[in-house]
Enzyme design. Structure first.
Site, PDB file in Angstrom:
ATOM      1  N   CYS A  31       0.838  -1.210   0.000  1.00 23.04           N
ATOM      2  CA  CYS A  31       0.000   0.000   0.000  1.00 23.04           C
ATOM      3  C   CYS A  31       0.870   1.255   0.000  1.00 23.04           C
ATOM      4  O   CYS A  31       1.659   1.457   0.925  1.00 23.04           O
ATOM      5  CB  CYS A  31      -0.914   0.000   1.222  1.00 23.04           C
ATOM      6  N   LYS A  58     -10.788  -8.053   6.526  1.00 22.94           N
ATOM      7  CA  LYS A  58     -10.286  -7.313   7.683  1.00 22.94           C
ATOM      8  C   LYS A  58     -10.795  -7.887   9.002  1.00 22.94           C
ATOM      9  O   LYS A  58     -11.991  -8.176   9.131  1.00 22.94           O
ATOM     10  CB  LYS A  58     -10.714  -5.839   7.577  1.00 22.94           C
ATOM     11  N   VAL A  71      -5.392   1.560   5.919  1.00 26.89           N
ATOM     12  CA  VAL A  71      -4.062   1.674   6.519  1.00 26.89           C
ATOM     13  C   VAL A  71      -3.371   2.879   5.875  1.00 26.89           C
ATOM     14  O   VAL A  71      -3.739   3.273   4.763  1.00 26.89           O
ATOM     15  CB  VAL A  71      -3.234   0.383   6.293  1.00 26.89           C
ATOM     16  N   GLU A  84      -5.039   7.839   8.911  1.00 26.12           N
ATOM     17  CA  GLU A  84      -4.920   8.714   7.732  1.00 26.12           C
ATOM     18  C   GLU A  84      -3.443   9.058   7.548  1.00 26.12           C
ATOM     19  O   GLU A  84      -2.796   9.602   8.437  1.00 26.12           O
ATOM     20  CB  GLU A  84      -5.763   9.988   7.833  1.00 26.12           C
ATOM     21  N   SER A  85      -2.898   8.747   6.371  1.00 21.40           N
ATOM     22  CA  SER A  85      -1.448   8.761   6.185  1.00 21.40           C
ATOM     23  C   SER A  85      -0.769  10.107   6.487  1.00 21.40           C
ATOM     24  O   SER A  85       0.244  10.123   7.190  1.00 21.40           O
ATOM     25  CB  SER A  85      -1.070   8.242   4.794  1.00 21.40           C
TER      26      SER A  85
END
Length: 240
Positions: A31, A58, A71, A84-85
């Site tokens: 990802c 999941k 993720v 949240e990245s």
């Protein structure tokens, strides 16, 4: 590339508490959003453990931590959860201030956030083009729009007159932008970069960055995963 644990699905038991002195990253190996957090953790030398999640199956315990099921997710030893990245990356920079990746100047920080907002509108084109080609669709319009948008990134570097988007060394914004360019060849968008000399120099520099080298996968590995993803049976554990 450091060893990484196999993904956890619905049948897998919930992990125990995060050990003291560590932070836990819930991730998925291929990802690009999760890669942002892995890059920052590595760049800052933060002691951490990784639990990879099967995003097609999941676990309920994971959805209790992040109801959106995406993720990356961070969890601290005190049970705090962050997701949240961009938010996880900013949190890491603030919680572990030893090696700051965000600029100290408020205006420069604002510039990086504005550039990130612009880049968030570029990301969908990587998928639109690569998935469209895989399905045999006409992606010429998307390629033209994407070429225009990466030209704007090139122009940003031209005006800034630096090797990286944040200056003469790698900063947060470079790590937040990078993961999709790592996949440019696999996602069949490399030809759209033909007239972006400064951006191509940036890509070359990023491929030589020790942090990138420590976290990246080879193009062939990305391609194998992407093909399984497009077939509806993503092999999250490819290569393990």
């Amino acid at each position: 590339m450091a060893p990484s644990p196999k993904c956890q699905g619905k049948a897998c038991p919930a992990p125990g508490p995060v050990p003291a002195g560590l932070i836990r990253l819930y991730s998925m190996r291929f990802c690009p959003f999760a890669e942002r957090a892995r890059l920052v953790l590595t760049a800052k030398g933060v002691k951490h453990e990784i639990i990879n999640i099967n995003l097609k199956d999941k676990p309920d315990w994971f959805l209790m931590k992040n109801p959106s099921g995406t993720v990356p997710v961070l969890e601290t030893s005190s049970g705090q959860v962050i997701y949240e990245s961009p938010i996880t990356c900013e949190y890491l920079d603030e919680a572990y201030p030893e090696k700051k990746l965000l600029p100290s100047d408020p205006f420069e920080r604002a510039q990086q956030r504005m550039l990130l907002d612009h880049y968030s509108k570029v990301i969908p084109y990587f998928y639109k083009i690569s998935m469209g080609k895989k399905r045999g669709e006409d992606v010429s319009a998307a390629e033209a729009e994407f070429t225009e948008k990466v030209a704007q990134l090139n122009e940003y570097l031209v005006k800034k007159k630096t090797k990286y988007f944040g200056g003469d060394s790698v900063t947060m914004i470079d790590y937040l932008i990078w993961p999709w360019f790592e996949r440019a060849e696999m996602m069949k968008v490399k030809h759209c970069l033909a007239n972006t000399p400064e951006l191509k120099k940036w890509i070359e520099c990023m491929f030589e960055d020790p942090v990138v080298k420590a976290t990246m996968f080879k193009t062939e590995d990305h391609k194998v995963f992407f093909d399984t993803y497009m077939d509806g049976k993503p092999n999250y554990d490819h290569g393990l």
